[in-house]
Enzyme design. Structure first.
Site, PDB file in Angstrom:
ATOM      1  N   ASP A   1       0.946  -4.296  -1.101  1.00 19.12           N
ATOM      2  CA  ASP A   1       1.355  -2.987  -1.096  1.00 19.12           C
ATOM      3  C   ASP A   1       2.142  -2.386  -2.425  1.00 19.12           C
ATOM      4  O   ASP A   1       3.072  -3.106  -2.836  1.00 19.12           O
ATOM      5  CB  ASP A   1       1.992  -2.479   0.192  1.00 19.12           C
ATOM      6  CG  ASP A   1       2.084  -0.919   0.231  1.00 19.12           C
ATOM      7  OD1 ASP A   1       1.263  -0.380   0.944  1.00 19.12           O
ATOM      8  OD2 ASP A   1       2.854  -0.327  -0.215  1.00 19.12           O
ATOM      9  N   ASP A  30      -2.500   2.818  -0.981  1.00 17.09           N
ATOM     10  CA  ASP A  30      -1.966   1.947  -2.051  1.00 17.09           C
ATOM     11  C   ASP A  30      -1.856   0.515  -1.599  1.00 17.09           C
ATOM     12  O   ASP A  30      -1.343  -0.454  -2.073  1.00 17.09           O
ATOM     13  CB  ASP A  30      -0.529   2.311  -2.376  1.00 17.09           C
ATOM     14  CG  ASP A  30       0.336   2.337  -1.374  1.00 17.09           C
ATOM     15  OD1 ASP A  30      -0.126   2.451  -0.214  1.00 17.09           O
ATOM     16  OD2 ASP A  30       1.755   2.639  -1.551  1.00 17.09           O
TER      17      ASP A  30
END
Length: 418
Positions: free
Chosen positions: A299, A342
């Protein structure tokens, strides 16, 4: 067929008047009478009669045979010879001009009428046939598919313009050559597929579809992806007399299919695999028992802040850069995926704990190298990994996700200094 326009070409004036009178009594119009070949051609151009009654012995330099030949070539007017000459030499010369009848003088009026009617009907039928052939030829020239016709031996007898462009052979070059020389294909399914297809169409007597991923190799060696099929050609008695191959350039269609396949498995922004493909690979690896399998979840740290303060274009740039760094760190067989937002995920088939640790080290080294070149906006990616020794992969995914969020929390603490 009455009221047809019959032109008379006769050098004897009295005979010409007699023929004129007989024709009119039979219901025909006589638009012109000529006594020489040159006069006949001139008057034929002016009146365009339906048929010409032609004597063979005429005044001037041209006899009736030469005149009839020119009329046929220039005006396509049917000619019936009406002459006293029946010697073999004259007859052989006359045959070459393709006359529609040959009447010997003296003649019976009924004989003249019958010959004229048959000639007119035959010419009308031939004109209709010729017109149909021209329509067919024009259609074959104008359609978007390539068309090649062969005889029973597989020799080319016709090739249209599209086929010329795709094969690199003109019709003049291709005529009477084996179709396998003109229509050379490479197929994933079978060798010498064109020869097999044509032979099968001739043998079976019906259409054979062969819409496979074939490549047509042109005369200059270039290749074009095509779909093609073949069918038998039947004669007027229903017998098979040859075959026709119809094919089309499917380059654009294949490109569209490839694009659709790519879009169905890839993320548009980053070019990485998408989540749907990732989940398919998880199922495939579990079914195939390709263990051990490792999973890395990742992430991008601070992504929301970049989006909020610098805009979505800046955020997209960060995601593309993160995708590049991630993909550079892994093997070709590893499934590097944009999982959503993301978040990224990587499947590593045949990878144990030690191997995944090495992969994580490569990834961190890649991030360090990237940040050395992009110090104004360094990239930080939180990572977590787990390995499934025997399955299921769902447990490894959960564990990798948990460890990734654990690292993300530690990174946040480092940033705040608490």
């Amino acid at each position: 067929m009455t009221h047809a326009h019959i032109m008379v070409v006769e050098d004897e004036n009295i005979v010409a008047k007699d023929i004129n009178h007989r024709l009119k009594s039979l219901g025909y119009d006589v638009p012109a009478v000529a006594s020489s070949g040159a006069e006949a051609i001139r008057k034929a151009a002016q009146t365009l009669p339906d048929l010409v009654l032609m004597d063979i012995r005429l005044k001037g330099d041209m006899d009736g045979v030469e005149t009839a030949d020119q009329m046929r070539r220039q005006f396509n007017i049917p000619v019936v010879y009406l002459t006293a000459y029946a010697d073999n030499s004259t007859l052989q010369r006359a045959k070459v001009t393709e006359p529609f009848g040959y009447i010997l003088k003296p003649f019976e009026e009924r004989e003249l009428y019958t010959c004229i009617e048959v000639a007119l009907y035959k010419h009308h039928t031939e004109c209709k046939l010729r017109e149909s052939e021209q329509w067919l030829a024009t259609t074959l020239r104008c359609i978007g598919d390539g068309v090649i016709a062969t005889d029973m031996a597989g020799r080319v007898k016709f090739i249209n313009r599209v086929a010329e462009l795709l094969t690199g052979w003109t019709q003049q070059e291709a005529l009477d050559k084996a179709i396998t020389e003109i229509f050379h294909t490479l197929s994933e399914d079978r060798d010498d597929s064109c020869a097999i297809l044509v032979a099968e169409a001739i043998r079976e007597g019906h259409a054979i579809d062969f819409s496979n991923r074939a490549i047509l190799v042109a005369n200059d060696g270039t290749g074009t992806p095509i779909d093609y099929s073949a069918a038998s050609i039947r004669g007027d008695r229903g017998q098979v007399v040859g075959a026709v191959v119809v094919f089309r350039d499917v380059t654009e269609r294949r490109q569209a299919e490839e694009k659709l396949r790519y879009l169905s498995t890839h993320d548009i922004l980053t070019g990485l695999y998408n989540r749907a493909y990732f989940e398919e690979e998880v199922l495939r690896l579990e079914r195939g028992r390709h263990f051990p399998v490792s999973v890395i979840m990742s992430d991008v740290d601070g992504f929301k802040l970049i989006n909020d303060t610098e805009g979505h274009a800046a955020g997209d740039t960060v995601l593309r850069d993160a995708a590049y760094v991630l993909k550079s760190a892994f093997r070709g067989e590893d499934v590097v995926t944009r999982f959503g937002g993301d978040e990224f995920a990587i499947l590593l088939p045949g990878t144990d704990d030690e191997a995944v640790a090495e992969a994580m080290a490569r990834l961190r080294h890649g991030m360090a190298a990237y940040n050395a070149l992009h110090s104004s906006r360094p990239l930080t990616i939180s990572l977590g990994s787990a390995t499934a020794q025997t399955g299921p992969l769902a447990d490894a995914l959960k564990e990798a996700d948990r460890r990734m969020y654990q690292e993300k929390a530690l990174n946040r603490l480092r940033e705040t200094g608490t």
